[in-house]
Design a protein around this motif. Sequence first.
Motif, short mmCIF file in Angstrom:
data_model
loop_
_atom_site.label_atom_id
_atom_site.label_comp_id
_atom_site.label_asym_id
_atom_site.label_seq_id
_atom_site.Cartn_x
_atom_site.Cartn_y
_atom_site.Cartn_z
N CYS A 1 75.08 41.92 24.25
CA CYS A 1 74.15 43.02 23.97
C CYS A 1 73.34 42.76 22.70
O CYS A 1 72.21 43.24 22.58
CB CYS A 1 74.90 44.35 23.87
N LEU A 2 73.87 41.97 21.76
CA LEU A 2 73.11 41.65 20.56
C LEU A 2 71.90 40.77 20.86
O LEU A 2 70.95 40.69 20.07
CB LEU A 2 74.00 40.98 19.52
N ILE A 3 71.93 40.11 21.99
CA ILE A 3 70.82 39.26 22.41
C ILE A 3 69.90 40.01 23.38
O ILE A 3 68.68 39.94 23.28
CB ILE A 3 71.33 37.96 23.08
N ASP A 4 70.50 40.75 24.32
CA ASP A 4 69.74 41.37 25.42
C ASP A 4 69.17 42.75 25.11
O ASP A 4 68.09 43.08 25.58
CB ASP A 4 70.63 41.51 26.66
N ASP A 5 69.90 43.56 24.37
CA ASP A 5 69.50 44.95 24.15
C ASP A 5 68.23 45.05 23.31
O ASP A 5 68.10 44.38 22.27
CB ASP A 5 70.61 45.71 23.43
N ALA A 6 67.33 45.90 23.73
CA ALA A 6 66.05 46.06 23.02
C ALA A 6 66.25 46.60 21.61
O ALA A 6 65.49 46.24 20.71
CB ALA A 6 65.15 47.00 23.82
N CYS A 7 67.29 47.41 21.40
CA CYS A 7 67.49 47.99 20.06
C CYS A 7 67.91 46.94 19.02
O CYS A 7 67.81 47.18 17.83
CB CYS A 7 68.48 49.14 20.11
N PHE A 8 68.36 45.76 19.47
CA PHE A 8 68.78 44.71 18.55
C PHE A 8 67.77 43.57 18.43
O PHE A 8 68.02 42.57 17.75
CB PHE A 8 70.14 44.12 18.97
#
Length: 86
Positions: free
Chosen positions: A41-48
């Motif tokens: 999620c640190l790579i894929d999520d837009a918020c990160f």
Amino acid sequence: MRNLEKEQRLGRNGIENLCIKPTFNYCTGEEQFTFFKLPKCLIDDACFLGLPIDAKLLYAIFLDRVSLSIKNGWVDENGRVFIYIL
């Protein structure tokens, strides 16, 4: 053209014997390498997306240290985990 002629003369097994084979196997198993787990999620999520890669790597290092501390039982009476950075 010469390589093709040589290949035809030697046959498949002859070609394999000509290949350079390493004398040391660098990838024999996980015991030689350690890895940091980085949540996807640190790579894929837009918020990160704006988070620097250095911060993501630091998170992975701390996550690794927390896992090791829990494994070693380094928890205080309130359930907080101690992290030792070497």
